[in-house]
Design a protein around this motif. Structure first.
Motif, mmCIF file in Angstrom:
data_model
loop_
_atom_site.group_PDB
_atom_site.id
_atom_site.type_symbol
_atom_site.label_atom_id
_atom_site.label_comp_id
_atom_site.label_asym_id
_atom_site.label_seq_id
_atom_site.Cartn_x
_atom_site.Cartn_y
_atom_site.Cartn_z
ATOM 1 N N ASP A 1 28.549 93.420 -51.663
ATOM 2 C CA ASP A 1 29.502 93.225 -50.575
ATOM 3 C C ASP A 1 30.916 93.659 -50.946
ATOM 4 O OD1 ASP A 1 27.573 92.296 -48.827
ATOM 5 O OD2 ASP A 1 27.950 90.180 -49.280
ATOM 6 N N LYS A 2 31.273 93.530 -52.231
ATOM 7 C CA LYS A 2 32.619 93.887 -52.693
ATOM 8 C C LYS A 2 32.716 95.335 -53.164
ATOM 9 C CE LYS A 2 33.813 89.260 -54.247
ATOM 10 N NZ LYS A 2 34.128 88.416 -55.407
ATOM 11 N N LEU A 3 31.609 96.033 -53.237
ATOM 12 C CA LEU A 3 31.579 97.372 -53.812
ATOM 13 C C LEU A 3 32.471 98.324 -53.029
ATOM 14 C CD1 LEU A 3 30.114 98.857 -56.133
ATOM 15 C CD2 LEU A 3 28.424 99.570 -54.461
ATOM 16 N N ARG A 4 33.440 98.899 -53.726
ATOM 17 C CA ARG A 4 34.363 99.846 -53.108
ATOM 18 C C ARG A 4 34.337 101.196 -53.820
ATOM 19 N NH1 ARG A 4 33.857 96.730 -49.655
ATOM 20 N NH2 ARG A 4 35.328 95.149 -49.010
ATOM 21 N N SER A 5 33.573 101.266 -54.883
ATOM 22 C CA SER A 5 33.513 102.519 -55.637
ATOM 23 C C SER A 5 32.072 103.003 -55.671
ATOM 24 C CB SER A 5 34.085 102.315 -57.040
ATOM 25 O OG SER A 5 33.393 101.285 -57.701
ATOM 26 N N LEU A 6 31.723 103.690 -56.696
ATOM 27 C CA LEU A 6 30.400 104.297 -56.795
ATOM 28 C C LEU A 6 29.292 103.250 -56.831
ATOM 29 C CD1 LEU A 6 31.299 106.946 -59.487
ATOM 30 C CD2 LEU A 6 30.981 107.342 -57.049
ATOM 31 N N PRO A 7 28.231 103.456 -56.060
ATOM 32 C CA PRO A 7 27.100 102.520 -56.094
ATOM 33 C C PRO A 7 26.274 102.723 -57.362
ATOM 34 C CG PRO A 7 26.569 104.352 -54.680
ATOM 35 C CD PRO A 7 28.008 104.546 -55.123
ATOM 36 N N PRO A 8 25.456 101.740 -57.713
ATOM 37 C CA PRO A 8 24.585 101.928 -58.877
ATOM 38 C C PRO A 8 23.553 103.016 -58.603
ATOM 39 C CG PRO A 8 24.023 99.903 -57.725
ATOM 40 C CD PRO A 8 25.259 100.443 -57.072
ATOM 41 N N ASP A 9 23.202 103.744 -59.652
ATOM 42 C CA ASP A 9 22.131 104.735 -59.532
ATOM 43 C C ASP A 9 20.775 104.042 -59.550
ATOM 44 O OD1 ASP A 9 23.653 107.296 -59.638
ATOM 45 O OD2 ASP A 9 24.321 106.423 -61.530
ATOM 46 N N VAL A 10 20.665 103.022 -60.421
ATOM 47 C CA VAL A 10 19.406 102.296 -60.588
ATOM 48 C C VAL A 10 19.721 100.812 -60.749
ATOM 49 C CG1 VAL A 10 17.331 102.001 -62.024
ATOM 50 C CG2 VAL A 10 18.357 104.260 -61.779
ATOM 51 N N ILE A 11 18.871 99.989 -60.143
ATOM 52 C CA ILE A 11 18.936 98.540 -60.350
ATOM 53 C C ILE A 11 17.622 98.099 -60.966
ATOM 54 C CG2 ILE A 11 19.070 96.256 -59.276
ATOM 55 C CD1 ILE A 11 20.727 97.543 -57.031
ATOM 56 N N PHE A 12 17.708 97.406 -62.099
ATOM 57 C CA PHE A 12 16.553 96.736 -62.687
ATOM 58 C C PHE A 12 16.591 95.313 -62.157
ATOM 59 C CE2 PHE A 12 17.122 100.305 -65.436
ATOM 60 C CZ PHE A 12 15.826 100.676 -65.745
ATOM 61 N N LEU A 13 15.607 94.952 -61.351
ATOM 62 C CA LEU A 13 15.643 93.711 -60.584
ATOM 63 C C LEU A 13 14.482 92.794 -60.947
ATOM 64 C CD1 LEU A 13 16.920 92.119 -58.191
ATOM 65 C CD2 LEU A 13 15.431 93.469 -56.678
ATOM 66 N N ASP A 14 14.826 91.587 -61.385
ATOM 67 C CA ASP A 14 13.828 90.555 -61.647
ATOM 68 C C ASP A 14 13.327 90.018 -60.315
ATOM 69 O OD1 ASP A 14 12.301 88.536 -62.890
ATOM 70 O OD2 ASP A 14 14.018 87.191 -63.080
ATOM 71 N N ILE A 15 12.074 89.624 -60.264
ATOM 72 C CA ILE A 15 11.515 89.050 -59.039
ATOM 73 C C ILE A 15 11.838 87.566 -58.931
ATOM 74 C CG2 ILE A 15 9.378 88.437 -57.847
ATOM 75 C CD1 ILE A 15 8.186 91.060 -58.825
ATOM 76 N N ASP A 16 11.496 86.819 -59.974
ATOM 77 C CA ASP A 16 11.592 85.359 -59.923
ATOM 78 C C ASP A 16 12.927 84.870 -60.457
ATOM 79 O OD1 ASP A 16 8.983 84.921 -58.877
ATOM 80 O OD2 ASP A 16 8.167 85.321 -60.875
ATOM 81 N N MET A 17 13.830 84.562 -59.521
ATOM 82 C CA MET A 17 15.120 83.980 -59.861
ATOM 83 C C MET A 17 15.361 82.814 -58.917
ATOM 84 S SD MET A 17 17.524 87.353 -60.466
ATOM 85 C CE MET A 17 17.039 88.194 -58.951
ATOM 86 N N PRO A 18 16.064 81.785 -59.380
ATOM 87 C CA PRO A 18 16.339 80.649 -58.494
ATOM 88 C C PRO A 18 17.329 81.025 -57.389
ATOM 89 C CG PRO A 18 17.418 80.347 -60.616
ATOM 90 C CD PRO A 18 16.576 81.587 -60.722
ATOM 91 N N ASN A 19 17.259 80.323 -56.299
ATOM 92 C CA ASN A 19 18.145 80.465 -55.134
ATOM 93 C C ASN A 19 17.961 81.786 -54.405
ATOM 94 O OD1 ASN A 19 19.347 77.886 -55.584
ATOM 95 N ND2 ASN A 19 20.590 78.813 -57.176
ATOM 96 N N VAL A 20 18.382 82.891 -54.983
ATOM 97 C CA VAL A 20 18.212 84.212 -54.363
ATOM 98 C C VAL A 20 17.291 85.024 -55.265
ATOM 99 C CG1 VAL A 20 19.368 86.315 -53.592
ATOM 100 C CG2 VAL A 20 20.493 84.104 -53.278
ATOM 101 N N SER A 21 16.051 85.180 -54.830
ATOM 102 C CA SER A 21 15.043 85.896 -55.628
ATOM 103 C C SER A 21 15.227 87.403 -55.503
ATOM 104 C CB SER A 21 13.642 85.515 -55.146
ATOM 105 O OG SER A 21 13.410 86.063 -53.853
ATOM 106 N N GLY A 22 14.459 88.125 -56.290
ATOM 107 C CA GLY A 22 14.447 89.576 -56.154
ATOM 108 C C GLY A 22 14.004 90.004 -54.766
ATOM 109 N N TRP A 23 13.044 89.275 -54.196
ATOM 110 C CA TRP A 23 12.591 89.574 -52.829
ATOM 111 C C TRP A 23 13.733 89.389 -51.841
ATOM 112 C CZ3 TRP A 23 8.638 92.093 -54.036
ATOM 113 C CH2 TRP A 23 7.655 91.616 -54.899
ATOM 114 N N ASP A 24 14.495 88.295 -52.000
ATOM 115 C CA ASP A 24 15.638 88.041 -51.112
ATOM 116 C C ASP A 24 16.660 89.168 -51.223
ATOM 117 O OD1 ASP A 24 14.522 85.548 -50.386
ATOM 118 O OD2 ASP A 24 15.597 84.510 -51.996
#
Length: 144
Positions: free
Chosen positions: A60-83
């Motif tokens: 939401d705050k990103l004002r510059s270059l976006p990431p090329d790649v995101i390594f994303l965990d699935i199982d996280m509390p509150n906001v999961s990788g699916w979320d």
């Protein structure tokens, strides 16, 4: 405990591949970062997030270059990788960013679900291994 995103190099310079690691497990983030630093032949800007919620705030705050790649965990509390994936899909943000999912288990249902998302290119069981890097053609920036 909320952790501020950390970088291992200068933040988001145009010549470096920008990598985000989103994982609530500090050891997993450390191992993923080290494998990437050791096995890639290009400069990287690696930014770590300890939760999906932190990563959404960064998007939401990103004002510059976006990431090329995101390594994303699935199982996280509150906001999961699916979320996080649903947020990206619903918001239309980071359309050019490719995502590699990192999962604690080899659950085929999770793999199928992850790969059903348009931006998810790869699915790995944790921890990321050196041999996985061969599959990561994702890290090469494409010429504009």
């Amino acid at each position: 405990m909320t952790m501020e995103p950390t970088t291992t190099t200068k933040f988001q310079t145009s010549s470096n591949a920008i990598i985000w690691i989103v994982d609530d497990d500090a050891v997993s983030r450390f191992l993923t970062r080290k494998i990437l630093e050791i096995r890639t032949n290009q400069p990287l800007d690696i930014i770590e997030f300890a939760s999906g919620k932190e990563a959404i705030k960064a998007v939401d705050k990103l004002r510059s270059l976006p990431p090329d790649v995101i390594f994303l965990d699935i199982d996280m509390p509150n906001v999961s990788g699916w979320d996080f994936l649903d947020y990206l899909q619903d918001s239309g943000k980071l359309k050019t960013t490719r995502i590699a999912m990192l999962a604690s288990s080899g659950n085929r249902a999770d793999s199928n679900r992850a790969l059903s998302y348009e931006r998810v290119n790869l699915y790995f069981q944790k921890p990321l291994k050196i041999e996985h890097i061969k599959d990561l053609m994702l890290l090469e920036k494409t010429a504009s």
